[in-house]
Write a protein that holds these residues in place. Structure first.
Motif, PDB file in Angstrom:
ATOM      1  N   CYS A   1     -12.129 -38.747  16.809  1.00  0.00           N
ATOM      2  CA  CYS A   1     -11.702 -37.885  17.963  1.00  0.00           C
ATOM      3  C   CYS A   1     -10.391 -38.721  18.373  1.00  0.00           C
ATOM      4  CB  CYS A   1     -12.842 -38.134  19.057  1.00  0.00           C
ATOM      5  SG  CYS A   1     -14.390 -37.502  18.862  1.00  0.00           S
ATOM      6  N   VAL A   2      -9.564 -37.714  18.843  1.00  0.00           N
ATOM      7  CA  VAL A   2      -8.431 -38.205  19.667  1.00  0.00           C
ATOM      8  C   VAL A   2      -8.352 -37.466  21.135  1.00  0.00           C
ATOM      9  CG1 VAL A   2      -6.034 -38.360  19.295  1.00  0.00           C
ATOM     10  CG2 VAL A   2      -7.483 -38.074  17.224  1.00  0.00           C
ATOM     11  N   LEU A   3      -8.089 -38.500  21.946  1.00  0.00           N
ATOM     12  CA  LEU A   3      -8.033 -37.980  23.275  1.00  0.00           C
ATOM     13  C   LEU A   3      -6.710 -38.324  23.713  1.00  0.00           C
ATOM     14  CD1 LEU A   3      -9.451 -36.929  25.951  1.00  0.00           C
ATOM     15  CD2 LEU A   3      -9.799 -39.785  26.476  1.00  0.00           C
ATOM     16  N   PHE A   4      -6.004 -37.267  24.158  1.00  0.00           N
ATOM     17  CA  PHE A   4      -4.563 -37.279  24.479  1.00  0.00           C
ATOM     18  C   PHE A   4      -4.589 -37.182  26.072  1.00  0.00           C
ATOM     19  CE2 PHE A   4      -4.212 -35.370  20.414  1.00  0.00           C
ATOM     20  CZ  PHE A   4      -3.483 -36.410  19.842  1.00  0.00           C
ATOM     21  N   THR A   5      -3.674 -37.888  27.035  1.00  0.00           N
ATOM     22  CA  THR A   5      -3.609 -37.945  28.289  1.00  0.00           C
ATOM     23  C   THR A   5      -2.187 -38.244  28.608  1.00  0.00           C
ATOM     24  OG1 THR A   5      -4.418 -40.214  28.433  1.00  0.00           O
ATOM     25  CG2 THR A   5      -6.279 -38.563  28.749  1.00  0.00           C
ATOM     26  N   LEU A   6      -1.965 -38.037  29.864  1.00  0.00           N
ATOM     27  CA  LEU A   6      -0.716 -38.309  30.443  1.00  0.00           C
ATOM     28  C   LEU A   6       0.420 -37.189  30.197  1.00  0.00           C
ATOM     29  CD1 LEU A   6      -0.586 -42.169  30.842  1.00  0.00           C
ATOM     30  CD2 LEU A   6      -1.497 -40.568  32.618  1.00  0.00           C
ATOM     31  N   PRO A   7       0.267 -36.046  30.397  1.00  0.00           N
ATOM     32  CA  PRO A   7       1.357 -35.025  29.883  1.00  0.00           C
ATOM     33  C   PRO A   7       2.535 -35.246  30.545  1.00  0.00           C
ATOM     34  CG  PRO A   7      -0.342 -33.901  31.360  1.00  0.00           C
ATOM     35  CD  PRO A   7      -0.796 -35.445  31.236  1.00  0.00           C
ATOM     36  N   VAL A   8       3.794 -34.981  29.524  1.00  0.00           N
ATOM     37  CA  VAL A   8       5.049 -35.193  30.268  1.00  0.00           C
ATOM     38  C   VAL A   8       6.012 -33.967  29.601  1.00  0.00           C
ATOM     39  CG1 VAL A   8       5.114 -37.481  30.745  1.00  0.00           C
ATOM     40  CG2 VAL A   8       5.864 -36.800  28.652  1.00  0.00           C
ATOM     41  N   GLY A   9       7.095 -33.450  30.082  1.00  0.00           N
ATOM     42  CA  GLY A   9       8.028 -32.549  29.601  1.00  0.00           C
ATOM     43  C   GLY A   9       7.401 -31.272  29.920  1.00  0.00           C
ATOM     44  N   GLU A  10       8.369 -30.207  29.019  1.00  0.00           N
ATOM     45  CA  GLU A  10       8.342 -28.949  29.352  1.00  0.00           C
ATOM     46  C   GLU A  10       8.519 -28.116  28.047  1.00  0.00           C
ATOM     47  OE1 GLU A  10       8.062 -27.806  32.474  1.00  0.00           O
ATOM     48  OE2 GLU A  10       8.308 -29.544  33.272  1.00  0.00           O
ATOM     49  N   GLY A  11       7.807 -26.982  27.848  1.00  0.00           N
ATOM     50  CA  GLY A  11       8.101 -26.355  26.608  1.00  0.00           C
ATOM     51  C   GLY A  11       7.556 -26.946  25.441  1.00  0.00           C
ATOM     52  N   ASP A  12       8.451 -26.548  24.275  1.00  0.00           N
ATOM     53  CA  ASP A  12       8.325 -27.358  22.927  1.00  0.00           C
ATOM     54  C   ASP A  12       8.488 -28.754  23.009  1.00  0.00           C
ATOM     55  OD1 ASP A  12       8.129 -24.581  22.005  1.00  0.00           O
ATOM     56  OD2 ASP A  12       9.937 -24.663  20.875  1.00  0.00           O
ATOM     57  N   ALA A  13       9.134 -29.229  24.052  1.00  0.00           N
ATOM     58  CA  ALA A  13       9.334 -30.839  23.891  1.00  0.00           C
ATOM     59  C   ALA A  13       8.153 -31.391  24.855  1.00  0.00           C
ATOM     60  CB  ALA A  13      10.559 -31.122  24.647  1.00  0.00           C
ATOM     61  N   ALA A  14       7.157 -30.758  25.340  1.00  0.00           N
ATOM     62  CA  ALA A  14       6.090 -31.228  26.203  1.00  0.00           C
ATOM     63  C   ALA A  14       5.066 -32.236  25.356  1.00  0.00           C
ATOM     64  CB  ALA A  14       5.351 -30.265  26.848  1.00  0.00           C
ATOM     65  N   ASP A  15       4.781 -33.191  25.685  1.00  0.00           N
ATOM     66  CA  ASP A  15       3.594 -33.845  24.934  1.00  0.00           C
ATOM     67  C   ASP A  15       2.810 -34.856  25.946  1.00  0.00           C
ATOM     68  OD1 ASP A  15       2.262 -34.909  22.529  1.00  0.00           O
ATOM     69  OD2 ASP A  15       4.155 -35.915  21.793  1.00  0.00           O
ATOM     70  N   TYR A  16       1.908 -35.447  25.305  1.00  0.00           N
ATOM     71  CA  TYR A  16       1.141 -36.464  25.922  1.00  0.00           C
ATOM     72  C   TYR A  16       1.403 -38.028  25.597  1.00  0.00           C
ATOM     73  CZ  TYR A  16      -2.142 -32.989  27.148  1.00  0.00           C
ATOM     74  OH  TYR A  16      -2.724 -31.832  27.617  1.00  0.00           O
ATOM     75  N   THR A  17       1.614 -38.731  26.726  1.00  0.00           N
ATOM     76  CA  THR A  17       2.184 -40.140  26.337  1.00  0.00           C
ATOM     77  C   THR A  17       1.065 -41.189  25.944  1.00  0.00           C
ATOM     78  OG1 THR A  17       2.156 -40.531  28.651  1.00  0.00           O
ATOM     79  CG2 THR A  17       3.959 -39.759  27.873  1.00  0.00           C
ATOM     80  N   ALA A  18      -0.175 -40.800  26.126  1.00  0.00           N
ATOM     81  CA  ALA A  18      -1.506 -41.690  25.818  1.00  0.00           C
ATOM     82  C   ALA A  18      -2.186 -41.086  24.799  1.00  0.00           C
ATOM     83  CB  ALA A  18      -1.966 -41.969  27.246  1.00  0.00           C
ATOM     84  N   GLN A  19      -2.680 -41.911  23.926  1.00  0.00           N
ATOM     85  CA  GLN A  19      -3.622 -41.437  22.939  1.00  0.00           C
ATOM     86  C   GLN A  19      -4.662 -42.277  22.660  1.00  0.00           C
ATOM     87  OE1 GLN A  19      -1.791 -40.061  19.354  1.00  0.00           O
ATOM     88  NE2 GLN A  19      -3.060 -41.524  17.937  1.00  0.00           N
ATOM     89  N   LEU A  20      -5.822 -42.017  22.567  1.00  0.00           N
ATOM     90  CA  LEU A  20      -7.184 -42.817  22.203  1.00  0.00           C
ATOM     91  C   LEU A  20      -7.787 -42.477  21.252  1.00  0.00           C
ATOM     92  CD1 LEU A  20      -9.125 -45.323  22.538  1.00  0.00           C
ATOM     93  CD2 LEU A  20     -10.180 -43.928  24.285  1.00  0.00           C
ATOM     94  N   LYS A  21      -7.928 -43.097  19.839  1.00  0.00           N
ATOM     95  CA  LYS A  21      -8.540 -42.629  18.525  1.00  0.00           C
ATOM     96  C   LYS A  21      -9.807 -43.229  18.338  1.00  0.00           C
ATOM     97  CE  LYS A  21      -7.579 -42.100  13.743  1.00  0.00           C
ATOM     98  NZ  LYS A  21      -6.551 -42.186  12.706  1.00  0.00           N
ATOM     99  N   LEU A  22     -11.230 -42.797  18.279  1.00  0.00           N
ATOM    100  CA  LEU A  22     -12.047 -43.261  17.861  1.00  0.00           C
ATOM    101  C   LEU A  22     -12.798 -42.700  16.746  1.00  0.00           C
ATOM    102  CD1 LEU A  22     -13.277 -44.364  21.473  1.00  0.00           C
ATOM    103  CD2 LEU A  22     -12.392 -46.055  19.817  1.00  0.00           C
ATOM    104  N   GLY A  23     -13.597 -43.233  16.059  1.00  0.00           N
ATOM    105  CA  GLY A  23     -14.332 -42.641  14.762  1.00  0.00           C
ATOM    106  C   GLY A  23     -15.573 -42.019  15.557  1.00  0.00           C
ATOM    107  N   PHE A  24     -16.268 -40.943  14.728  1.00  0.00           N
ATOM    108  CA  PHE A  24     -17.683 -40.785  15.091  1.00  0.00           C
ATOM    109  C   PHE A  24     -18.501 -41.812  14.914  1.00  0.00           C
ATOM    110  CE2 PHE A  24     -16.861 -35.968  13.420  1.00  0.00           C
ATOM    111  CZ  PHE A  24     -15.976 -35.653  14.371  1.00  0.00           C
ATOM    112  N   GLY A  25     -19.466 -42.006  15.804  1.00  0.00           N
ATOM    113  CA  GLY A  25     -20.263 -42.945  16.113  1.00  0.00           C
ATOM    114  C   GLY A  25     -19.877 -43.936  17.257  1.00  0.00           C
ATOM    115  N   ASP A  26     -18.929 -43.982  17.513  1.00  0.00           N
ATOM    116  CA  ASP A  26     -18.332 -44.564  18.612  1.00  0.00           C
ATOM    117  C   ASP A  26     -18.326 -43.745  20.077  1.00  0.00           C
ATOM    118  OD1 ASP A  26     -17.340 -46.755  17.268  1.00  0.00           O
ATOM    119  OD2 ASP A  26     -15.525 -45.904  16.931  1.00  0.00           O
ATOM    120  N   ARG A  27     -18.618 -44.431  21.304  1.00  0.00           N
ATOM    121  CA  ARG A  27     -18.548 -43.906  22.300  1.00  0.00           C
ATOM    122  C   ARG A  27     -17.268 -43.417  22.820  1.00  0.00           C
ATOM    123  NH1 ARG A  27     -22.442 -42.142  25.822  1.00  0.00           N
ATOM    124  NH2 ARG A  27     -24.029 -43.238  24.796  1.00  0.00           N
TER     125      ARG A  27
END
Length: 192
Positions: free
Chosen positions: A139-165
């Motif tokens: 699973c990948v959780l993206f948070t803290l959106p920034v930017g506009e249009g095609d340049a918009a993105d999330y600045t924080a990312q948390l990646k955990l394997g299946f089985g993790d909480r």
């Protein structure tokens, strides 16, 4: 594609009737059609739904989302918003009401989910975007959106394997991913 063309495509999309059994989204002026989801996909969505408290949160499946200033009407696998923020009617749910969107990767949606929709949801200022990937078993959780249009993105990312909480602090829960299934025999990809 020009802004005029994108607005024209949005009007066309409003009246478009897809074939029966086909899901349709408008993503940055392009109509994307998909076959119905795999059983693994549907079971993951059901498992996530069961873990989000219904009294506090509206949990809407395949709800069309309106992204302001975008020629996009994505249809996430799951949309979560505060129960008291839910409109009484309408086909399009304004992105500013959403707390979390969830996409479960299918065998053909990898690039759309990891790149195109990530940018679209960030442009719509959706606070949290969760990708559940049964191809890679994470699973990948993206948070803290920034930017506009095609340049918009999330600045924080948390990646955990299946089985993790997975901590979903915005919902006040930890998501148990131990029951999530995977797609057997599918070639791995390089995302996120």
């Amino acid at each position: 594609m020009t802004a005029v063309d994108e607005r024209g495509m949005t009007r066309f999309f409003e009246e478009f009737e897809p074939p029966e059994g086909v899901r349709v989204e408008l993503l940055r002026g392009e109509i994307v059609m998909m076959a119905g989801p795999d059983l693994v996909h549907n079971m993951i969505v059901e498992d996530v739904l069961d873990q989000i408290p219904r009294k506090q949160w509206a949990r809407l499946q395949t709800q069309d989302v309106d992204i302001v200033d975008e020629a996009s009407e994505p249809v996430p696998d799951l949309v979560v918003l505060k129960r008291d923020a839910t409109p009484e009617a309408g086909r399009l749910l304004p992105s500013e009401l959403i707390t979390l969107v969830v996409e479960v990767v299918s065998k053909t949606s990898v690039v759309r989910d990891y790149l195109v929709k990530r940018s679209i949801y960030a442009a719509g200022k959706v606070p949290a975007y969760l990708i559940i990937d049964p191809v890679m078993g994470h699973c990948v959780l993206f948070t803290l959106p920034v930017g506009e249009g095609d340049a918009a993105d999330y600045t924080a990312q948390l990646k955990l394997g299946f089985g993790d909480r997975l901590p979903l602090d915005m919902l006040g829960i930890g998501l148990d991913t131990s029951g999530f299934g995977t797609f057997p025999g599918v070639r791995p990809h390089r995302f996120p």
